[in-house]
Design a protein around this motif. Structure first.
Motif, PDB file in Angstrom:
ATOM      1  N   THR A  96      -0.851 -32.155  18.441  1.00  0.00           N
ATOM      2  CA  THR A  96      -2.125 -32.818  18.164  1.00  0.00           C
ATOM      3  C   THR A  96      -3.274 -31.812  18.157  1.00  0.00           C
ATOM      4  O   THR A  96      -3.144 -30.678  18.595  1.00  0.00           O
ATOM      5  N   ARG A  97      -4.418 -32.305  17.658  1.00  0.00           N
ATOM      6  CA  ARG A  97      -5.667 -31.562  17.772  1.00  0.00           C
ATOM      7  C   ARG A  97      -6.557 -32.262  18.795  1.00  0.00           C
ATOM      8  O   ARG A  97      -6.325 -33.428  19.141  1.00  0.00           O
ATOM      9  N   LEU A  98      -7.557 -31.555  19.273  1.00  0.00           N
ATOM     10  CA  LEU A  98      -8.486 -32.165  20.207  1.00  0.00           C
ATOM     11  C   LEU A  98      -9.352 -33.198  19.504  1.00  0.00           C
ATOM     12  O   LEU A  98      -9.874 -32.951  18.412  1.00  0.00           O
ATOM     13  N   GLY A  99      -9.512 -34.353  20.114  1.00  0.00           N
ATOM     14  CA  GLY A  99     -10.485 -35.315  19.648  1.00  0.00           C
ATOM     15  C   GLY A  99     -11.842 -35.015  20.270  1.00  0.00           C
ATOM     16  O   GLY A  99     -12.066 -33.949  20.827  1.00  0.00           O
ATOM     17  N   VAL A 100     -12.750 -35.979  20.165  1.00  0.00           N
ATOM     18  CA  VAL A 100     -14.092 -35.820  20.728  1.00  0.00           C
ATOM     19  C   VAL A 100     -14.467 -37.111  21.438  1.00  0.00           C
ATOM     20  O   VAL A 100     -14.263 -38.212  20.899  1.00  0.00           O
ATOM     21  N   ARG A 101     -15.042 -36.992  22.614  1.00  0.00           N
ATOM     22  CA  ARG A 101     -15.484 -38.171  23.349  1.00  0.00           C
ATOM     23  C   ARG A 101     -16.883 -38.596  22.906  1.00  0.00           C
ATOM     24  O   ARG A 101     -17.675 -37.788  22.427  1.00  0.00           O
ATOM     25  N   GLY A 117     -13.333 -42.372  23.415  1.00  0.00           N
ATOM     26  CA  GLY A 117     -13.079 -41.476  22.294  1.00  0.00           C
ATOM     27  C   GLY A 117     -13.978 -41.789  21.099  1.00  0.00           C
ATOM     28  O   GLY A 117     -14.080 -42.942  20.676  1.00  0.00           O
ATOM     29  N   GLN A 118     -14.643 -40.782  20.574  1.00  0.00           N
ATOM     30  CA  GLN A 118     -15.459 -40.941  19.368  1.00  0.00           C
ATOM     31  C   GLN A 118     -14.635 -40.528  18.152  1.00  0.00           C
ATOM     32  O   GLN A 118     -14.430 -41.313  17.235  1.00  0.00           O
ATOM     33  N   ASP A 119     -14.152 -39.267  18.167  1.00  0.00           N
ATOM     34  CA  ASP A 119     -13.186 -38.848  17.157  1.00  0.00           C
ATOM     35  C   ASP A 119     -11.812 -39.018  17.789  1.00  0.00           C
ATOM     36  O   ASP A 119     -11.312 -38.129  18.474  1.00  0.00           O
ATOM     37  N   ALA A 120     -11.226 -40.180  17.603  1.00  0.00           N
ATOM     38  CA  ALA A 120      -9.937 -40.508  18.205  1.00  0.00           C
ATOM     39  C   ALA A 120      -8.954 -40.966  17.140  1.00  0.00           C
ATOM     40  O   ALA A 120      -8.034 -41.728  17.410  1.00  0.00           O
ATOM     41  N   GLY A 121      -9.153 -40.458  15.928  1.00  0.00           N
ATOM     42  CA  GLY A 121      -8.354 -40.895  14.797  1.00  0.00           C
ATOM     43  C   GLY A 121      -7.045 -40.172  14.648  1.00  0.00           C
ATOM     44  O   GLY A 121      -6.570 -39.498  15.571  1.00  0.00           O
ATOM     45  N   PRO A 122      -6.440 -40.281  13.463  1.00  0.00           N
ATOM     46  CA  PRO A 122      -5.124 -39.696  13.212  1.00  0.00           C
ATOM     47  C   PRO A 122      -5.070 -38.206  13.551  1.00  0.00           C
ATOM     48  O   PRO A 122      -5.967 -37.437  13.195  1.00  0.00           O
ATOM     49  N   GLY A 123      -4.023 -37.834  14.247  1.00  0.00           N
ATOM     50  CA  GLY A 123      -3.803 -36.436  14.584  1.00  0.00           C
ATOM     51  C   GLY A 123      -4.414 -35.989  15.884  1.00  0.00           C
ATOM     52  O   GLY A 123      -4.143 -34.876  16.345  1.00  0.00           O
ATOM     53  N   THR A 124      -5.248 -36.847  16.511  1.00  0.00           N
ATOM     54  CA  THR A 124      -5.925 -36.423  17.734  1.00  0.00           C
ATOM     55  C   THR A 124      -5.064 -36.690  18.965  1.00  0.00           C
ATOM     56  O   THR A 124      -4.137 -37.509  18.945  1.00  0.00           O
ATOM     57  N   ASP A 125      -5.420 -36.010  20.041  1.00  0.00           N
ATOM     58  CA  ASP A 125      -4.749 -36.254  21.312  1.00  0.00           C
ATOM     59  C   ASP A 125      -5.016 -37.671  21.811  1.00  0.00           C
ATOM     60  O   ASP A 125      -4.136 -38.321  22.381  1.00  0.00           O
ATOM     61  N   PHE A 126      -6.229 -38.190  21.550  1.00  0.00           N
ATOM     62  CA  PHE A 126      -6.541 -39.565  21.949  1.00  0.00           C
ATOM     63  C   PHE A 126      -5.581 -40.560  21.294  1.00  0.00           C
ATOM     64  O   PHE A 126      -5.051 -41.458  21.953  1.00  0.00           O
ATOM     65  N   GLU A 127      -5.392 -40.415  19.989  1.00  0.00           N
ATOM     66  CA  GLU A 127      -4.527 -41.347  19.267  1.00  0.00           C
ATOM     67  C   GLU A 127      -3.094 -41.265  19.779  1.00  0.00           C
ATOM     68  O   GLU A 127      -2.428 -42.297  19.962  1.00  0.00           O
ATOM     69  N   ALA A 178      -6.753 -37.797  32.577  1.00  0.00           N
ATOM     70  CA  ALA A 178      -6.625 -37.181  31.259  1.00  0.00           C
ATOM     71  C   ALA A 178      -7.469 -35.921  31.134  1.00  0.00           C
ATOM     72  O   ALA A 178      -8.502 -35.769  31.783  1.00  0.00           O
ATOM     73  N   ASN A 179      -7.016 -35.020  30.280  1.00  0.00           N
ATOM     74  CA  ASN A 179      -7.826 -33.899  29.803  1.00  0.00           C
ATOM     75  C   ASN A 179      -7.725 -33.897  28.277  1.00  0.00           C
ATOM     76  O   ASN A 179      -6.999 -33.110  27.683  1.00  0.00           O
ATOM     77  N   LEU A 180      -8.452 -34.838  27.674  1.00  0.00           N
ATOM     78  CA  LEU A 180      -8.427 -35.063  26.233  1.00  0.00           C
ATOM     79  C   LEU A 180      -9.738 -34.604  25.612  1.00  0.00           C
ATOM     80  O   LEU A 180     -10.806 -34.683  26.227  1.00  0.00           O
ATOM     81  N   GLY A 181      -9.658 -34.146  24.352  1.00  0.00           N
ATOM     82  CA  GLY A 181     -10.878 -33.780  23.645  1.00  0.00           C
ATOM     83  C   GLY A 181     -11.694 -32.759  24.400  1.00  0.00           C
ATOM     84  O   GLY A 181     -11.178 -31.761  24.919  1.00  0.00           O
ATOM     85  N   ASP A 182     -13.015 -33.018  24.490  1.00  0.00           N
ATOM     86  CA  ASP A 182     -13.901 -32.046  25.123  1.00  0.00           C
ATOM     87  C   ASP A 182     -13.768 -31.999  26.636  1.00  0.00           C
ATOM     88  O   ASP A 182     -14.445 -31.203  27.292  1.00  0.00           O
ATOM     89  N   ASP A 183     -12.872 -32.810  27.227  1.00  0.00           N
ATOM     90  CA  ASP A 183     -12.565 -32.656  28.653  1.00  0.00           C
ATOM     91  C   ASP A 183     -12.128 -31.230  28.968  1.00  0.00           C
ATOM     92  O   ASP A 183     -12.330 -30.742  30.084  1.00  0.00           O
ATOM     93  N   VAL A 184     -11.488 -30.574  27.992  1.00  0.00           N
ATOM     94  CA  VAL A 184     -10.938 -29.241  28.257  1.00  0.00           C
ATOM     95  C   VAL A 184     -12.029 -28.229  28.610  1.00  0.00           C
ATOM     96  O   VAL A 184     -11.744 -27.198  29.232  1.00  0.00           O
ATOM     97  N   LEU A 185     -13.278 -28.509  28.222  1.00  0.00           N
ATOM     98  CA  LEU A 185     -14.370 -27.590  28.537  1.00  0.00           C
ATOM     99  C   LEU A 185     -14.761 -27.647  30.006  1.00  0.00           C
ATOM    100  O   LEU A 185     -15.347 -26.708  30.538  1.00  0.00           O
ATOM    101  N   TYR A 186     -14.469 -28.763  30.668  1.00  0.00           N
ATOM    102  CA  TYR A 186     -14.854 -28.959  32.061  1.00  0.00           C
ATOM    103  C   TYR A 186     -13.675 -28.848  33.027  1.00  0.00           C
ATOM    104  O   TYR A 186     -13.859 -28.575  34.213  1.00  0.00           O
ATOM    105  N   SER A 187     -12.495 -29.060  32.524  1.00  0.00           N
ATOM    106  CA  SER A 187     -11.315 -29.205  33.366  1.00  0.00           C
ATOM    107  C   SER A 187     -10.943 -27.943  34.126  1.00  0.00           C
ATOM    108  O   SER A 187     -10.764 -26.873  33.541  1.00  0.00           O
ATOM    109  N   GLY A 188     -10.767 -28.084  35.434  1.00  0.00           N
ATOM    110  CA  GLY A 188     -10.239 -26.978  36.220  1.00  0.00           C
ATOM    111  C   GLY A 188      -8.766 -26.752  35.972  1.00  0.00           C
ATOM    112  O   GLY A 188      -8.274 -25.622  36.063  1.00  0.00           O
TER     113      GLY A 188
END
Length: 250
Positions: free
Chosen positions: A175-180, A206-216, A94-104
């Motif tokens: 979706t929007r980005l969630g937060v891990r 997932g910490q912010d994994a609620g409605p509208g997030t990529d995690f959800e 996965a590249n969800l939430g703040d993963d996008v900051l690290y993902s190649g």
């Protein structure tokens, strides 16, 4: 259409091959990818050593650099023809939430965006089965949609596909980005000579994994499509910051 493919898992990765097979026939595909796994490389460029490019077979190039190096080289002189789209992936994970900051993988797409091309990053939210064929089919559908209704050049999409058979997908969601949560603690060990070494801890849940997030979305079996922007400016804070600077001006 000339379509540039890249990834961060390396040119031999199953996900990259599935992506190339999935997009076959939509245009002229060229692969420029790292010569080995460069997961977590983010947007790094190689500046203090030369880059070597090896054509492994026709229109498949391996580079001893980062995903960002690969896309930068491909667009800025390696390929004689102009590219119209950058597609990165399919990432094995996965590249969800703040993963996008690290993902190649996301960084490869982001470099395409920085150089003026619409770009899409695809990741398979691996659950053990590794249904790369599902993600490849989703990739083809989204690229075909982009051909029918072109995305603006500034567009950067981050797509996460559940690790399910295609027929089991619930659909596609914007979706929007969630937060891990904070990542797990580092793992300490010793090398064969007894010297202490450390491994970076596993990503948090997932910490912010609620409605509208990529995690959800992926948890519910939907393909998550998140539009990303490169401007990191916190525009809402500009006025307040200006006042703070004036108040503290010395």
């Amino acid at each position: 259409m000339n379509i540039l493919l890249s990834n961060d898992d390396g040119w031999r990765a199953d996900g990259l091959r599935a992506l190339a097979e999935g997009l076959a026939g939509l245009g002229t595909l060229t692969v420029v990818a790292p010569d080995r796994n460069r997961s977590g490389a983010s947007n790094s460029l190689t500046l203090e050593s030369p880059l070597r490019i090896v054509e492994q077979h026709e229109r498949w190039y391996a580079v001893n650099g980062t995903p960002t190096d690969c896309v930068h080289l491909a667009i800025s002189g390696l390929l004689p023809e102009q590219q119209q789209l950058v597609v990165a992936g399919i990432n094995d994970g996965a590249n969800l939430g703040d993963d996008v900051l690290y993902s190649g993988t996301v960084a490869a797409a982001m470099e395409g965006r920085l150089l003026g091309l619409p770009s899409i990053a695809f990741s398979l939210v691996s659950g053990g089965e590794r249904h790369f064929e599902t993600a490849a089919r989703v990739a083809r559908e989204l690229v075909e949609r982009g051909l029918r209704t072109p995305l603006p050049p500034a567009t950067l999409l981050n797509v996460n596909v559940p690790d399910l058979p295609y027929e089991s997908l619930a659909g596609v969601r914007a979706t929007r980005l969630g937060v891990r949560h904070r990542s797990e603690r580092m793992v300490a060990a010793r090398d064969p000579r007894g010297r202490r070494i450390y491994w970076v801890g596993a990503p948090g849940a997932g910490q912010d994994a609620g409605p509208g997030t990529d995690f959800e979305a992926v948890e519910q079996g939907f393909v998550s499509v998140t539009p990303l922007q490169i401007d990191l400016t916190l525009h809402a804070a500009l006025a307040e910051l200006g006042g703070w600077l004036r108040a503290t001006d010395v």
